[in-house]
Design an enzyme around this catalytic site. Structure first.
Site, PDB file in Angstrom:
ATOM      1  N   LYS A   1      47.524  -9.482  65.352  1.00 12.05           N
ATOM      2  CA  LYS A   1      47.123  -8.494  66.372  1.00 12.05           C
ATOM      3  C   LYS A   1      45.958  -7.624  65.897  1.00 12.05           C
ATOM      4  O   LYS A   1      44.981  -7.429  66.627  1.00 12.05           O
ATOM      5  CB  LYS A   1      48.307  -7.588  66.729  1.00 12.05           C
ATOM      6  CG  LYS A   1      49.455  -8.276  67.420  1.00 12.05           C
ATOM      7  CD  LYS A   1      50.529  -7.284  67.842  1.00 12.05           C
ATOM      8  CE  LYS A   1      51.265  -6.659  66.688  1.00 12.05           C
ATOM      9  NZ  LYS A   1      52.109  -7.631  65.945  1.00 12.05           N
ATOM     10  N   THR A   2      46.082  -7.089  64.690  1.00 12.45           N
ATOM     11  CA  THR A   2      45.055  -6.165  64.212  1.00 12.45           C
ATOM     12  C   THR A   2      43.709  -6.859  64.095  1.00 12.45           C
ATOM     13  O   THR A   2      42.674  -6.323  64.522  1.00 12.45           O
ATOM     14  CB  THR A   2      45.475  -5.567  62.857  1.00 12.45           C
ATOM     15  OG1 THR A   2      46.675  -4.814  63.034  1.00 12.45           O
ATOM     16  CG2 THR A   2      44.394  -4.655  62.302  1.00 12.45           C
TER      17      THR A   2
ATOM     18  N   GLU B   1      45.825  -2.746  70.419  1.00 16.05           N
ATOM     19  CA  GLU B   1      46.860  -3.541  69.777  1.00 16.05           C
ATOM     20  C   GLU B   1      48.193  -3.204  70.434  1.00 16.05           C
ATOM     21  O   GLU B   1      48.546  -2.024  70.571  1.00 16.05           O
ATOM     22  CB  GLU B   1      46.886  -3.219  68.282  1.00 16.05           C
ATOM     23  CG  GLU B   1      47.839  -4.072  67.491  1.00 16.05           C
ATOM     24  CD  GLU B   1      47.666  -3.886  65.988  1.00 16.05           C
ATOM     25  OE1 GLU B   1      48.653  -4.085  65.266  1.00 16.05           O
ATOM     26  OE2 GLU B   1      46.535  -3.547  65.545  1.00 16.05           O
TER      27      GLU B   1
END
Length: 463
Positions: free
Chosen positions: A121-122, A165
């Site tokens: 995600k990051t 995110e």
């Protein structure tokens, strides 16, 4: 107040303001004109970055830190009910807002892209933030890690796109209503909050159902968990799949490693595009393809976005080079789930050639170790040698019988060379005794193992 600032959040107080998710929201509110205050357990570069934006940051938690005129108190799921500032908020009648609600409020009136998945995600959020900025679209973004400096995990831009995110760990991503959502993968994790993989699927189904009418879900065609989620979704959810699978809508034709970078060729809407990814590893290349597909779904020309993705050069703790000393490179990895550990070790193996890979691994959470300790040990077998620390508890209390020994036993059973070290202070000397010129050292885990990189480099410099 700047446009788009919810009046109920014009004087917010953040408990745990230095956390990755919390600090990003605080930063955007400060940039929008809010009078931001908060507290954190310890001093940090992030706290200093927030102060530079005008925020008041207290160190330690005390009832007196909460101002009487605070408009709300923002918390994450990690804040315990007996926190003195939370208790004081109840006494004063100050509304308590979960960070996900605060982030959802910041997205209102914009075109949000929400990035979800068990891993990646990051990185994917960061790729979008950097590439959209490179194109001059001035996005706002909130990321779970710093791009290149403390406090760079978030920005209030004056464009109409908001990249965020979306955290599934506590189901807080159900609060968002994105125009484009990304699901990179779906696996069982966060065992304190999910009892089974079916609960995970149900949670991601709810997230997909929050996409606004006419919006798009961008989802992996390669990951079996993502494919299963796609099968479970109603036809009303418009999906765009990406990956190396033959039936992917955005199909990856080639990923060619080039040292610590790669070249990717995709087929999108009948057009072949080749572009560079400035970080190593197949998994990061696929994250870039997900970002490309999401941007295209939002109406951004893929031929413009693809080359802009090369502007992303990494995020702190995601295979971040900390330095080199005595011919040894020290790299920091946030990987703490077996899938992430395997992906980062394979990426390093691809880039390292004949170099040895030494790992300092710190398990994260007792519950995760209890459920996935065997798989963590098997992942460590990809390294030439590993040192395993005690479990970093984060928000959890110990679980009887759950220790790093579960990982060590599994690693040795898989043929790995593993040593247990219980005192972090012993790590620099231990690694200096193992490392030879040309070796790569990875500090790996989501806890404070990241602090060891500079200490290892200092110790190596004394060789």
């Amino acid at each position: 107040m700047a446009p788009g600032l919810p009046t109920a959040m014009d004087r917010p107080h953040f408990i745990g303001i230095g956390g990755a998710g919390m600090s990003g929201i605080a930063k955007i509110l400060a940039q929008r004109g809010a009078k931001v205050a908060g507290s954190d357990a310890k001093e940090s570069a992030t706290a200093e970055a927030l102060r530079a934006l005008g925020a008041t940051v207290h160190i330690g938690h005390a009832a007196g830190h909460l101002a009487d005129d605070a408009s709300c108190v923002v918390v994450s799921s990690a804040i315990r009910p007996d926190n003195p500032e939370l208790v004081r908020a109840a006494e004063l009648g100050v509304p308590v807002v979960h960070r996900s609600d605060a982030l959802a409020a910041l997205m209102e009136g914009l075109r949000p892209i929400a990035v979800a998945g068990t891993h990646g995600k990051t990185t994917t959020t960061s790729m979008l933030a950097v590439s959209l900025t490179e194109l001059g679209l001035r996005p706002s973004y909130a990321i779970g890690g710093d791009l290149d400096a403390p406090g760079s995990n978030a920005l209030h831009g004056d464009g109409d796109i908001f990249v965020a995110e979306a955290d599934e760990s506590d189901r807080s991503f159900h609060k968002y209503a994105p125009q484009v959502a990304i699901v990179l993968n779906v696996e069982l994790d966060h065992h304190a909050n999910y009892a089974s993989i079916d609960e995970i699927y149900e949670s991601f189904e709810t997230f997909a159902g929050k996409i606004v009418p006419g919006g798009t879900l961008v989802i992996s065609a390669d990951h079996e968990g993502a494919r299963e989620l796609t099968r479970r979704l109603p036809d009303s959810v418009r999906t765009v799949t990406y990956g190396e699978a033959a039936d992917a809508d955005v199909r990856v034709l080639a990923i060619v490693p080039q040292g610590l970078s790669s070249r990717v060729t995709v087929l999108l809407d009948g057009q072949e595009l080749t572009f560079g990814v400035s970080v190593p590893g197949r998994h990061y290349a696929l994250n870039a393809v997900a970002a490309l597909a999401a941007g295209a779904a939002l109406g951004i020309p893929a031929a413009e976005l693809a080359p802009a993705l090369a502007a992303y050069t990494g995020v702190k703790r995601r295979l971040q080079l900390k330095g080199e000393s005595a011919g040894v490179q020290v790299i920091d990895s946030y990987a703490h789930h077996p899938t992430e550990m395997t992906a980062d070790l394979e990426a390093m193996r691809s880039a390292a050639g004949e170099a040895r890979i030494l790992v300092v691994f710190q398990p994260h959470l007792f519950s995760r170790t209890q459920e996935l300790g065997k798989e963590m040990g098997q992942s460590l077998a990809l390294a030439d040698a590993s040192v395993v620390l005690d479990i970093y508890p984060a928000r959890e209390d110990p679980i009887p019988g759950v220790t790093s020994e579960l990982i060590i036993e599994a690693a040795r059973a898989a043929g790995a060379d593993v040593t247990a070290v219980h005192d972090k202070a012993e790590i620099p000397a231990a690694i200096a005794g193992m490392a030879k010129p040309g070796d790569l050292v990875l500090t790996m885990g989501a806890g404070d193992v990241t602090d060891l990189g500079p200490r290892i480099l200092d110790r190596l410099s004394q060789q």
